[in-house]
Design a protein around this motif. Structure first.
Motif, mmCIF file in Angstrom:
data_model
loop_
_atom_site.group_PDB
_atom_site.id
_atom_site.type_symbol
_atom_site.label_atom_id
_atom_site.label_comp_id
_atom_site.label_asym_id
_atom_site.label_seq_id
_atom_site.Cartn_x
_atom_site.Cartn_y
_atom_site.Cartn_z
ATOM 1 N N SER A 197 3.484 -54.042 4.470
ATOM 2 C CA SER A 197 3.399 -52.723 5.100
ATOM 3 C C SER A 197 3.925 -51.650 4.145
ATOM 4 N N VAL B 204 5.707 -48.085 4.833
ATOM 5 C CA VAL B 204 7.095 -47.854 5.236
ATOM 6 C C VAL B 204 7.918 -47.244 4.110
ATOM 7 N N ARG C 193 15.865 -46.694 11.015
ATOM 8 C CA ARG C 193 14.434 -46.628 10.691
ATOM 9 C C ARG C 193 13.916 -48.005 10.275
ATOM 10 N N ASN D 133 3.042 -43.885 14.263
ATOM 11 C CA ASN D 133 4.480 -44.173 14.411
ATOM 12 C C ASN D 133 5.343 -43.523 13.334
ATOM 13 N N ILE E 129 11.097 -50.526 12.244
ATOM 14 C CA ILE E 129 9.857 -50.958 11.582
ATOM 15 C C ILE E 129 9.782 -52.472 11.464
ATOM 16 N N LEU F 85 4.518 -42.895 10.263
ATOM 17 C CA LEU F 85 4.295 -43.452 8.931
ATOM 18 C C LEU F 85 3.027 -42.885 8.303
#
Length: 419
Positions: A335, A338, A218, A401, A222, A403
């Motif tokens: 980000s 995430v 994962r 995606n 990302i 998220l």
């Protein structure tokens, strides 16, 4: 006015209650809390109760509101602060106040100030120490997660190396150096990766280890494209599958070792591996907080002396660290989505906090004005069969995606059940 909040009464005793808030004083501020992210530190406070250093001894009679990774809006401002803050302004809060050396902190020490509430009152020391920080970006969850980001920013800013010609210390990640994050695919590890790729000083090589292939995959999906875009070599490794992790990883550094290292798990073997991988004049920060007061690991003092290794530890961040986190979020360089793997309402907080070590995944994001069971984002498609709310959220998450997002947050806040 009334608030609903999760309060700590003692060891493993958390209760969701509604009670009256007093009128604010001239040096206080009333705020509405919109989002709060559950932190392992809150679990530790609940586990230790009155024995925790930040929890008052009389918590059984004067319970405190838990939660310290929060965001919301300013509602009412005491006369003293009316020229500095505005009603309706979005905010985040740095809980490490350090007012006159006190360990009192929102989420641990205050009767009316903690993030797991619908409304709360900020005591004057929060504003005196400039710990009430405006947020000008979109949404609330980003701002709530600025507190954990401030912790890893503080950890990275504390890394250092020395000048061999002069008695000078250089702070921060070595620009263009080699960096490793061990045990780096948990929520705080992900935040550290994110910052290493986005901060003022960036390594040329970043290696991240973990023992969970699903989490590694994962993180790779990302951060791999981000690292490539920013010209950083990023590699994820399952160190548990290696016969000789030291030898394998050292070869990846051309046997030079690392300039900077963060150890994100409280395991002796991780610390010992980290120290062995440090290069000349390198620095290792033991970031993870152990609960065992006698926790220890072996240290090669021969190498500490002759290769000038530096071993440090940090906990928490400060106002500058959190300000940097908020600015990076506003600019889109970080980000924080995430980190989020679960969402829930205020009525999910007590049970989730008390069982936090046993719940897999990353950050558990709480929307304090809602009633919602703790829900994994991965479970949304299955739950969608019987719920319009989950059906819409599943589609939004899929478009992003897998998220969480401001779009998903806005939909949930508009359509979720109010508590």
């Amino acid at each position: 006015m009334k608030t609903k909040a999760v309060r700590l009464y003692g060891k493993m005793d958390l209760r969701l209650e509604e009670f009256e808030l007093p009128e604010i004083k001239d040096d206080e501020i009333l705020v509405k809390v919109s989002a709060d992210s559950l932190c392992m530190s809150s679990y530790k406070a609940a586990k230790l109760g009155e024995d925790h250093k930040r929890v008052p001894d009389d918590v059984a009679d004067n319970p405190i509101i838990i939660g310290h990774e929060l965001s919301g809006e300013i509602v009412q401002i005491g006369e003293k602060w009316q020229g500095k803050y505005k009603a309706g302004e979005k905010f985040s809060l740095q809980p490490a106040i350090n007012y006159k050396g006190s360990m009192d902190s929102p989420g641990y020490s205050y009767k009316y100030c903690g993030g797991d509430a619908t409304y709360m009152i900020l005591p004057p020391e929060v504003m005196i120490m400039n710990c009430l920080l405006p947020y000008r970006g979109e949404g609330y969850f980003n701002a709530a997660l600025s507190e954990p980001y401030s912790c890893v920013i503080g950890a990275c800013r504390s890394l250092y190396r020395t000048d061999r010609q002069k008695h000078i210390h250089y702070l921060g990640i070595k620009e263009g150096g080699r960096m490793a994050i061990l045990g780096g695919c948990g929520p705080m590890g992900l935040a550290a990766i994110d910052y290493a790729l986005a901060g003022e000083f960036r390594p040329r090589q970043l290696i991240v280890t973990d023992l969970d292939n699903q989490r590694l995959q994962r993180a790779q999906s990302i951060f791999g494209p981000i690292a490539e875009k920013r010209g950083i070599s990023l590699l994820f490794i399952n160190s548990g599958e290696l016969d000789n992790p030291h030898q394998f990883i050292m070869r990846l550094t051309e046997n030079e070792g690392f300039d900077d290292m963060l150890v994100m798990v409280p395991f002796a073997d991780a610390l010992e591996l980290g120290e062995s991988l440090l290069g000349f004049n390198g620095c290792m920060n033991f970031f993870a907080g152990p609960t065992d007061e006698k926790f220890s690991a072996r240290l090669n003092y021969y190498d500490v002396h002759y290769t000038e290794k530096h071993i440090i530890g940090t906990t928490g961040g400060n106002v500058d660290d959190m300000t940097e986190a908020l600015e990076l979020m506003e600019s889109g360089l970080l980000s924080p989505e995430v980190l989020v793997t679960h969402i829930g309402g205020l009525d999910a907080v007590a049970e989730a906090t008390l069982n936090l070590p046993a719940i897999p995944g990353g950050k558990k994001l709480i929307y304090t004005g809602l009633s919602l069971p703790l829900t994994a984002l991965n479970d949304l498609p299955e739950l969608a069969e019987n719920s319009r709310l989950f059906k819409e959220l599943a589609e939004i998450v899929k478009r992003n995606n897998g998220l969480w997002s401001v779009e998903a947050e806005n939909y949930l806040l508009e359509n979720g059940e109010k508590i």
